[in-house]
Design an enzyme around this catalytic site. Sequence first.
Site, PDB file in Angstrom:
ATOM      1  N   HIS A 146      49.798 -56.860 -20.263  1.00  0.00           N
ATOM      2  CA  HIS A 146      48.263 -57.155 -20.757  1.00  0.00           C
ATOM      3  C   HIS A 146      48.002 -55.429 -20.620  1.00  0.00           C
ATOM      4  CE1 HIS A 146      48.536 -61.234 -19.768  1.00  0.00           C
ATOM      5  NE2 HIS A 146      47.117 -61.301 -20.328  1.00  0.00           N
ATOM      6  N   GLU A 154      49.610 -66.625 -32.414  1.00  0.00           N
ATOM      7  CA  GLU A 154      48.974 -64.749 -32.864  1.00  0.00           C
ATOM      8  C   GLU A 154      49.570 -65.212 -34.457  1.00  0.00           C
ATOM      9  OE1 GLU A 154      48.948 -65.977 -30.157  1.00  0.00           O
ATOM     10  OE2 GLU A 154      47.173 -65.307 -28.766  1.00  0.00           O
TER      11      GLU A 154
HETATM   12  C1  LIG Z   1      49.834 -65.456 -26.613  1.00  0.00           C
HETATM   13  C2  LIG Z   1      48.625 -65.570 -26.363  1.00  0.00           C
HETATM   14  N1  LIG Z   1      47.601 -65.490 -26.421  1.00  0.00           N
HETATM   15  C3  LIG Z   1      46.203 -64.963 -26.348  1.00  0.00           C
HETATM   16  C4  LIG Z   1      46.538 -65.299 -24.447  1.00  0.00           C
HETATM   17  C5  LIG Z   1      44.883 -65.229 -23.568  1.00  0.00           C
HETATM   18  N2  LIG Z   1      45.050 -66.572 -22.762  1.00  0.00           N
HETATM   19  C6  LIG Z   1      45.873 -66.236 -21.688  1.00  0.00           C
HETATM   20  S1  LIG Z   1      45.384 -68.036 -21.181  1.00  0.00           S
HETATM   21  C7  LIG Z   1      45.068 -68.791 -22.601  1.00  0.00           C
HETATM   22  C8  LIG Z   1      44.567 -70.382 -22.488  1.00  0.00           C
HETATM   23  C9  LIG Z   1      45.937 -71.557 -22.361  1.00  0.00           C
HETATM   24  O1  LIG Z   1      45.339 -72.299 -22.246  1.00  0.00           O
HETATM   25  P1  LIG Z   1      46.348 -73.162 -22.206  1.00  0.00           P
HETATM   26  O2  LIG Z   1      47.942 -73.379 -22.489  1.00  0.00           O
HETATM   27  O3  LIG Z   1      45.816 -74.941 -21.995  1.00  0.00           O
HETATM   28  O4  LIG Z   1      46.902 -72.977 -19.940  1.00  0.00           O
HETATM   29  P2  LIG Z   1      46.014 -73.259 -19.304  1.00  0.00           P
HETATM   30  O5  LIG Z   1      44.935 -71.802 -19.547  1.00  0.00           O
HETATM   31  O6  LIG Z   1      44.698 -74.179 -19.240  1.00  0.00           O
HETATM   32  O7  LIG Z   1      46.486 -73.068 -17.727  1.00  0.00           O
HETATM   33  C10 LIG Z   1      44.028 -67.508 -23.299  1.00  0.00           C
HETATM   34  C11 LIG Z   1      44.512 -67.955 -24.934  1.00  0.00           C
HETATM   35  C12 LIG Z   1      47.581 -64.773 -23.991  1.00  0.00           C
HETATM   36  N3  LIG Z   1      48.160 -65.275 -22.222  1.00  0.00           N
HETATM   37  N4  LIG Z   1      49.303 -65.176 -24.746  1.00  0.00           N
END
Ligand SMILES: Cc1ncc(C[n+]2csc(CCOP(=O)(O)OP(=O)(O)O)c2C)c(N)n1
Lengths: 332, 332, 327, 327
Positions: free
Chosen positions: A136, A67
């Site tokens: 959220h 971000e």
């Molecule tokens: C700081 C932040 N940015 C965006 C999001 C929205 N978001 C939720 S899960 C996700 C993907 C996360 O990917 P990863 O770290 O690979 O974990 P996974 O979901 O694959 O377990 C995103 C972008 C968030 N929750 N927090």
Amino acid sequence: MTDAAAPAETSVRAALTRALDEALGADETVVLLGEDIADPSGGVFGVTKGLSTKYGSDRVRDTPISEQAIVGAAVGAALGGLRPVAEVMFMDFLGLCLDQLANHAAKLRYMSGGRTPVPMVLRTAVGAGLQVGAQHSQMLEAWITHVPGLQVVVPSTPSEARALLRSCIESDDPSVFIEQVPLLQRRGVLDDAPVPLGVADTKRAGTDVTVITYGRQVHDALAVAESLAADGPDVEVLDLRSLSPLDSDAVVASVSRTRRAVVFHEAVVTGGFGAELAALVSEALFGRLLAPVLRVGAVPAPLPYAKNLETLALPGRDRLSTAIGHLMSFGG
Amino acid sequence: MTDAAAPAETSVRAALTRALDEALGADETVVLLGEDIADPSGGVFGVTKGLSTKYGSDRVRDTPISEQAIVGAAVGAALGGLRPVAEVMFMDFLGLCLDQLANHAAKLRYMSGGRTPVPMVLRTAVGAGLQVGAQHSQMLEAWITHVPGLQVVVPSTPSEARALLRSCIESDDPSVFIEQVPLLQRRGVLDDAPVPLGVADTKRAGTDVTVITYGRQVHDALAVAESLAADGPDVEVLDLRSLSPLDSDAVVASVSRTRRAVVFHEAVVTGGFGAELAALVSEALFGRLLAPVLRVGAVPAPLPYAKNLETLALPGRDRLSTAIGHLMSFGG
Amino acid sequence: MAVAGPDDDSIQAIFRSMVLIAACDDALRSAISAGTVTMAYYSPRGQEAVAAGFAAALRPDDYLVTTYRGLHDHIAKGVPLRPLLAEMLGRAAGTGKGKGGPMHVVWPDTGLMLTTGVVGSGLPIAAGLAWAAQRQGDGRVAVASFGDGASNIGAFHEACNLAAVWRLPVIFLCQNNGYGEHTPFAHHQRTARVSDRAAAYGMPGITVDGNDPLAVYSAVSDAAARARAGEGPTLVEAVTYRLYGHVFGDRMTYVPPGELDAAWEAEPVARFRRHLVDTGVLSDAAADRVEEECARLVADTLDEVLALDEPAADELLTDVVAGTRGD
Amino acid sequence: MAVAGPDDDSIQAIFRSMVLIAACDDALRSAISAGTVTMAYYSPRGQEAVAAGFAAALRPDDYLVTTYRGLHDHIAKGVPLRPLLAEMLGRAAGTGKGKGGPMHVVWPDTGLMLTTGVVGSGLPIAAGLAWAAQRQGDGRVAVASFGDGASNIGAFHEACNLAAVWRLPVIFLCQNNGYGEHTPFAHHQRTARVSDRAAAYGMPGITVDGNDPLAVYSAVSDAAARARAGEGPTLVEAVTYRLYGHVFGDRMTYVPPGELDAAWEAEPVARFRRHLVDTGVLSDAAADRVEEECARLVADTLDEVLALDEPAADELLTDVVAGTRGD
Ligand SMILES: Cc1ncc(C[n+]2csc(CCOP(=O)(O)OP(=O)(O)O)c2C)c(N)n1
Ligand SMILES: Cc1ncc(C[n+]2csc(CCOP(=O)(O)OP(=O)(O)O)c2C)c(N)n1
Ligand SMILES: [Mg+2]
Ligand SMILES: [Mg+2]
């Protein structure tokens, strides 16, 4: 079969997509960046769907989960002559990038004596009402309306969503454009009228009480106003549309007529933007109000997950009705 | 040669050091972390001087320049049974770590139904008035008073600085403790009285106008009150000391007597904490005030660097006097 | 060393730039000591070679983003002395009308787009500038200048990764002066070099002697060539030293004995002068002339700027957003 | 492989844990499909081996910090099923009285100190927990569980560096499931492995097959031993796959053809079962029994939890700060 005579309705989501599409089409310097905004994803709420396919994934660009870099890159791109529209998936994540927004985007024009304006837009979503929990769901407009140099917009209808987003993109200063997720489905007939920033709209004229509101709460206010119309007070609903710049003239003009006001917003009441509105109205119309300015908003707690508690925590029609009833208990 | 009869005076800086020293001495679980807080540096403003030497640089611990990690590590340490006191060098840098503060520290008790309280303190400095520019001068208490779950404290005297900091450290909930740099030199006799959070203090009793204020502005308010004492209004100065919890009873009680109020703070007026105070007073005392609640604070701009403009931007005694004069122009 | 070093004119320009930085720093420290000028001043003394070296390797329209310790970068990137000093002294004729101050100098005419007081925050902004250049196809490169301490902050990581993934034409130029405020390098990270971090982004990283302007020039030239060729970002670490500590008044009690003496031995301006004289590029007399000229220019400009007006009161609410002015 | 693998009892416990996770996931997806339950659900299906493997390598009082995709971690770390499901369903008997929800499960009794919905924000908090353990000398280790996408955010960088500099007893456990939301790994970073980033902090990094619980167990055991010996943090990357996409309802249209089939081939629960049966640790019948038992336990608990009450209205303002209650 749809009625051929009735104009087609569009959702807020589609109106936003259209605004972005139009802006990308009209101006080569408009670019989009954010997490999962490119196709096939097209944004987690689908607002950017189709745009990377149409304009290229270099102009509608996916980012890593970063971000600070998203907002910082938007600031830099704006300094470099582009008009970036950055998406931060949820407004709750402002806490990660507020330095870029408040210390940089908001201040660079001023600190440079006008040499480095920052024409960028930060689009961000708010999930309150969808049981997505305390991290959220936050309407945090109070954080950014307190920062000189930022423009803050919260649309309530498809037409205004489209027009206001275009105005933000065309502005030479940074804006934060807030999209409440439950509003994305709301439909309406799209008109082409531009909406400048800083102009409120009277969504319903009334003589007894002004509800000062914005975003999806406008519709709750209208519903309450209608429900009272038969044998209750005549309620005016003023939709601020942009909080910075604020159309304080319209606010004061409305309340100087109705002499009673309630501020109605989704954010926590304490220190919310409603405090600014209440302070402003109370000062401007001192001695002319029939009742104190009331504030209806979320309770002073993180937003709870359980459905029953979430409903209690958020400001609903019941609480607005009660506040209006209370205002009417003051003479007139 | 000092007068043997006069009690020794202590600076706010030394009072803060003493509070930290006492807390470290009294409770093994108290730990400090932050950039350059260990000796020989002892903090850029010298507040932690001597403490790492006395308690060890594992307990008074330097960090890399990593505000998110500083605040996050404090949250984690608190979850793990410590009572961390984190330093974020300037309040302007909250924009880098507000996620840890607002989404985590503030919410973990609630989201866990009470299982994971976060007893931590975030100390942070504000440089307004020292010509350090728009990114090192911001009073941003409005950002955090809007977040349920956080306590927010702004001391004005050495004794209260010491006592309030101890109260924050002893609290089982997260606090933000704001240290205005120009206040650090202010001296006073240190007493041992504890000061609980949420209790305002009448720094000067008066009958005509209440100045609601906190932090270093208390002293400007007192000076203005004294300057008016001879032939002007009798001004009450109410020092809030803690903004969350807020002693709203004391605020309302004072203004219900004086029937005129002005909020006076260093932060930008628009959306500042003064809006909350003005809204609260206007509502609670509707129909009983002689004049509107006024707000005196910084102008709606980033803080300019040039000395003349900085002085104009910040709320000073002149502007407070003018506001009081305006309040007195209303009948009574 | 890269294939093509700077030509003699460029070398002379680099030397002059270094001398001008040192003269300006000298004048400011004297003025602060004398009480003529009051400000929080972050001396770049000792880091002249980095600034002069990287700026010489860039096009005039290449972008630069720097920090509060930015005077050397400002001068090297061509900010004229008068508006620069005027900004530092809060005068209306400053780069930002005196409203930004020394931590916020900009000069878009020569590509200086941002000076920030927040450690690390310039890096994502530089990435954004590089994105603009990439999209506009103008061949510009963006340089983010920052300190060793800044390499520990989140924005560094996010900016490096974004730039690598997007193959942005950006150079992350770390001026490793051994300290972040009072904290020595080995106390704030466990890698031997900041450039060791480049691999985490699949980006080339290189460490050079930051007291040798030609070494910096060469590394930045290579990085700029890669950037312009569409090959993405580079992390360049220039190892140098802060000869006057963190901020004016710093007594440097935290510096181990001997370290400062050694740093003065390696002081870059005198060293480069010796090198140029030894290699016959410059005569002693010519070098003296440059030094005198720069000292005089700085002294004259400072005098002139001291006599300038503060910004007008109606500037207070101007430039908040487009068209804002007055109450 | 590490010197000492888990004993047979531990292996059986790992298997049961994996089966229980898969059963629970299955029941929840069915309930959501059927409309019995409504929630944003981030299925951990496919990542069972990571959770079961790392949890078996830890002490019960070791700390864990995890994310919204946390059900597998919660179960493996010993959160009892009833309060866990009750929280997910917003019931008063939940781990957080139903006030936190699925993204915010905690269970300090077994060391689960935080589940966060903000990507990356758990890492600095895990470092803080490790600092508490280090200071208290209780020999505890903190594990931060996060995704591949999270390794691009600032908090990852700051937490890794702080932990390395402070030599904290923390394990950064990256569950690399190939995607962050809809963005594939190669699209969000340029290194081949997340563990390649460890070197940037002077920290050991290792990548293991995240579908092999014994490989995870071994890597985490080693890391925990280092941590307890005062040797600081380790970055462990467990390569795995999200079999049901990002969030319930994800149609996974962004997944290249064939990839999902291959991932199902490598599905860890069936694979581990085959391994245990093949190596004679478990009979087919015993494995069936475990699966039935877990399925029944989950079904019974879910039924029970569905009948539980929502939190009382006066919980609304309770737990904001100590002692807050009611209006
Ligand atoms: C700081 C932040 N940015 C965006 C999001 C929205 N978001 C939720 S899960 C996700 C993907 C996360 O990917 P990863 O770290 O690979 O974990 P996974 O979901 O694959 O377990 C995103 C972008 C968030 N929750 N927090
Ligand atoms: C985010 C942030 N944290 C802390 C500070 C206070 N601060 C100013 S300069 C500095 C040290 C920076 O060190 P380094 O990056 O090495 O740059 P140098 O000053 O050595 O040029 C710190 C901690 C700041 N300005 N911004
Ligand atoms: Mg440094
Ligand atoms: Mg992932």
